[in-house]
Design a protein around this motif. Structure first.
Motif, PDB file in Angstrom:
ATOM      1  N   GLY A 256       9.499 -36.092 -28.535  1.00 57.26           N
ATOM      2  CA  GLY A 256       9.255 -36.892 -29.982  1.00 57.26           C
ATOM      3  C   GLY A 256       9.202 -36.165 -30.913  1.00 57.26           C
ATOM      4  O   GLY A 256      10.194 -35.348 -31.629  1.00 57.26           O
ATOM      5  N   ASP A 482      10.910 -47.309 -25.854  1.00 57.48           N
ATOM      6  CA  ASP A 482      11.507 -46.484 -26.902  1.00 57.48           C
ATOM      7  C   ASP A 482      12.571 -45.446 -26.401  1.00 57.48           C
ATOM      8  O   ASP A 482      12.728 -45.129 -25.360  1.00 57.48           O
ATOM      9  N   ASN A 484      14.775 -41.714 -27.900  1.00 57.76           N
ATOM     10  CA  ASN A 484      14.866 -40.613 -28.745  1.00 57.76           C
ATOM     11  C   ASN A 484      16.365 -40.334 -29.011  1.00 57.76           C
ATOM     12  O   ASN A 484      17.035 -40.453 -27.889  1.00 57.76           O
ATOM     13  N   THR A 533      12.898 -40.855 -33.053  1.00 63.70           N
ATOM     14  CA  THR A 533      12.427 -41.853 -32.290  1.00 63.70           C
ATOM     15  C   THR A 533      12.427 -43.330 -32.669  1.00 63.70           C
ATOM     16  O   THR A 533      12.024 -43.601 -33.844  1.00 63.70           O
ATOM     17  N   GLU A 535      11.578 -47.093 -31.995  1.00 64.99           N
ATOM     18  CA  GLU A 535      10.577 -48.009 -31.234  1.00 64.99           C
ATOM     19  C   GLU A 535      11.302 -49.156 -30.899  1.00 64.99           C
ATOM     20  O   GLU A 535      11.613 -49.949 -31.504  1.00 64.99           O
TER      21      GLU A 535
END
Length: 571
Positions: A256, A482, A484, A533, A535
């Motif tokens: 992250g 999530d 990335n 990132t 979410e």
């Protein structure tokens, strides 16, 4: 002048597994391909813990990665002969059980192998209704086992990087206060943990390498130095490529912000420096470490309900109208059903082409996915209502496969627990149980201030509308619900352009699926990289199969395929 003291030899740590199901022969290849001190294997992931949890429901003696034990049947003698210690998290939900099996194997083979294991991560009892709940432990339990003379150490849920920090701490005598050294080892461990992803596997610019080099990439190894710096490389003559790009890609994978937190140390990814120091050799240096957070992450897997799906094939003309018809028919049937599934989602995948030369390329797919706590609800929705339309819907009606009754799926979420509430224990080769204390100092995680960015590129000049991937690499992955996406470039001018062009707003424009979600951007100038990132894009995690690409493995490649106005000077 007196001669300077000889520089200590680096600790050579190799990897032979990036996931449960990775190349079976990798352990033998790494043991026979060159010099090693320690061989690690990463067998665990969020989904794997769920799979092992189901295994243990059927057999209380199960719960570990059986592949690892089969590999040892072939290779334990080799490792003993060459003096290579083996450290693996293959213990999964049952590290003590796997350690016992390894001792039995060593006895059958007549090998005087000392086996130890690490436990204490299992917090399932504290999470009612969970199938498996395990804290991510650090590397000092592994270090204690190795200091006690263990030849094989198996663990449950430790951080992936702990498989490297533990051996390094044992070898160099690091203590919990050696934060910079530990952080350097964490970064090296993160590069190694996914195996051949560091040696050219899944690499954005794979087309720049000779195809034969990528036929069978060799697994990576790290030469760790006493200060925590390292050189990432591979065995001589093995396939694949190690360069600054492949290492950068793996550094960005499933991370992250600049603070990469773990149980032993928080590594500052914004301090990482990468340098090519020879063919297939990349040095990692400059990594700074900070005290870890006061809490440990706990991965909680639970039963999420039942899932079912059907894919309607839409061929030829009027694809969208055909999709509208069958969707309306199904929605009407679901509304009239005894119980409508709790979650219903539709996706129209346009793979069709006009005037297609084959039926397959003339066809699109309409995918219906339903989820519900009741298996009968998802079975009726698809197997019942869907198939009853076979003679009553759009022309050319057929499906890709007969629907079933629905299958159970898992859901993942992360919880956090104070470090002091987790009993981290090293079970040494003689059976002694050594308690591993929590980190002596902690530091709360906070966002890092936006680093200085280079001056914006000059305005004007010719541009060409081409895919972003013509100048930028990307790698993406999942963390629970999530995702990335790490994006990097390979020159200073390209970095000037990327840093000021690929904003969160532009990212959302390029990937409309993220438009309503929270997206955070982190800049890593040392790597000429941006890390985004996203979410909630994966719902309840990979096992829930929330989207077409449930682990977001190709999200970065979708981004690279989107067209942008790129300065011709960069092309």
């Amino acid at each position: 002048m007196p001669p300077s003291a000889p520089r200590p030899s680096p600790l050579r740590i190799g990897n032979a597994s990036g996931f449960y199901g990775d190349r079976f022969d990798a352990m033998r290849e790494m043991l026979t391909g060159g010099e090693l001190d320690v061989l690690t294997g990463d067998y665990l992931a969020e989904l794997t813990m769920l799979i092992l949890g189901r295994d243990r429901l059927k057999d209380p003696e199960a719960g570990y990665a059986r592949t690892f034990l089969r590999q040892l049947e072939e290779c334990l003698g080799l490792a003993h002969e060459r003096g290579v210690r083996i450290v693996a998290n293959a213990g999964g939900l049952n590290p003590a059980g796997l350690a016992a099996r390894v001792r039995e194997l060593a006895g059958r083979l007549g090998l005087p192998v000392r086996v130890a294991h690490v436990e204490g991560d299992d917090l399932t009892a504290a999470h009612p209704g969970a199938l498996a709940a395990h804290a991510y432990l650090g590397g000092f339990g592994i270090a204690a086992c190795l200091r006690a003379g263990a030849d094989v150490v198996v663990t449950g849920r430790v951080t992936d990087a702990a498989l490297v920090t533990g051996p390094a701490a044992a070898h160099f005598g690091w203590t919990p206060g050696d934060l910079d050294a530990l952080a350097g080892a964490v970064v090296a461990g993160h590069v190694l943990e996914c195996g051949t992803q560091a040696t050219g596997g899944n690499y954005a610019f794979f087309g720049e390498f000779e195809p034969r080099r990528l036929l069978r990439p060799g697994f990576p190894l790290a030469e760790i130095h006493p200060d925590g710096s390292s050189v990432i490389t591979k065995h001589p003559g093995s396939g694949g490529v190690v360069d600054v790009g492949t290492v950068t890609a793996q550094l960005l994978y499933e991370t992250g912000g600049p603070r990469y937190a773990g149980p032993d140390v928080t590594a500052r990814l914004d301090t990482v420096a990468l340098d090519r120091v020879g063919p297939d050799r990349v040095r990692i240096s400059g990594v700074r470490g900070e005290a870890p957070p006061a809490t440990l992450k706990v991965g909680v897997n639970r039963f999420g309900g039942f899932r079912n799906q059907v894919e309607f094939v839409l061929t030829g003309l009027d694809v969208e109208r055909k999709a509208e018809l069958v969707r309306a028919q199904l929605e009407d049937a679901l509304d009239r059903a005894e119980s409508r599934p709790a979650h219903v989602s539709w996706d129209l995948v346009r793979t069709d082409r006009p005037d297609a030369a084959t039926e397959e390329t003339a066809s699109a797919v309409l995918r219906l996915v339903v989820r519900d706590p009741d298996q009968q609800a998802v079975g009726r929705a698809v197997a019942g209502a869907g198939i009853e339309l076979a003679l009553a819907s759009y022309p050319g009606f057929h499906v890709t496969a007969p629907p079933g009754k629905g299958a159970p799926y898992g859901a993942f979420h992360a919880a956090y627990v104070p470090q002091g509430e987790v009993e981290h224990v090293a079970v040494l080769p003689d059976g002694t149980r050594e308690s591993v204390p929590p980190a002596p100092g902690t530091r709360g995680l906070a966002d890092v201030d936006e680093p200085p960015l280079p001056a914006p590129p000059p305005v004007g000049g010719p541009v060409r509308r081409v895919p972003l991937g013509r100048v930028a690499g990307a790698r993406s992955g999942d963390k629970g619900g999530d995702a990335n996406v790490g994006v990097w470039v390979r020159g200073d001018e390209a970095w000037r352009w990327l840093a000021h062009t690929l904003t969160v707003e532009r990212f959302k424009e390029l990937l409309p699926e993220t438009a309503t979600l929270t997206v955070t951007r982190h800049a890593l100038p040392n790597l000429r990289a941006l890390n985004f990132t996203v979410e909630g894009i994966l719902g309840e995690g990979v096992a829930a199969q929330h989207r077409f690409d449930p682990q977001a493995k190709a999200l970065g490649e979708w981004l690279r395929a989107r067209h942008m106005d790129i300065p011709e000077a960069l092309l």
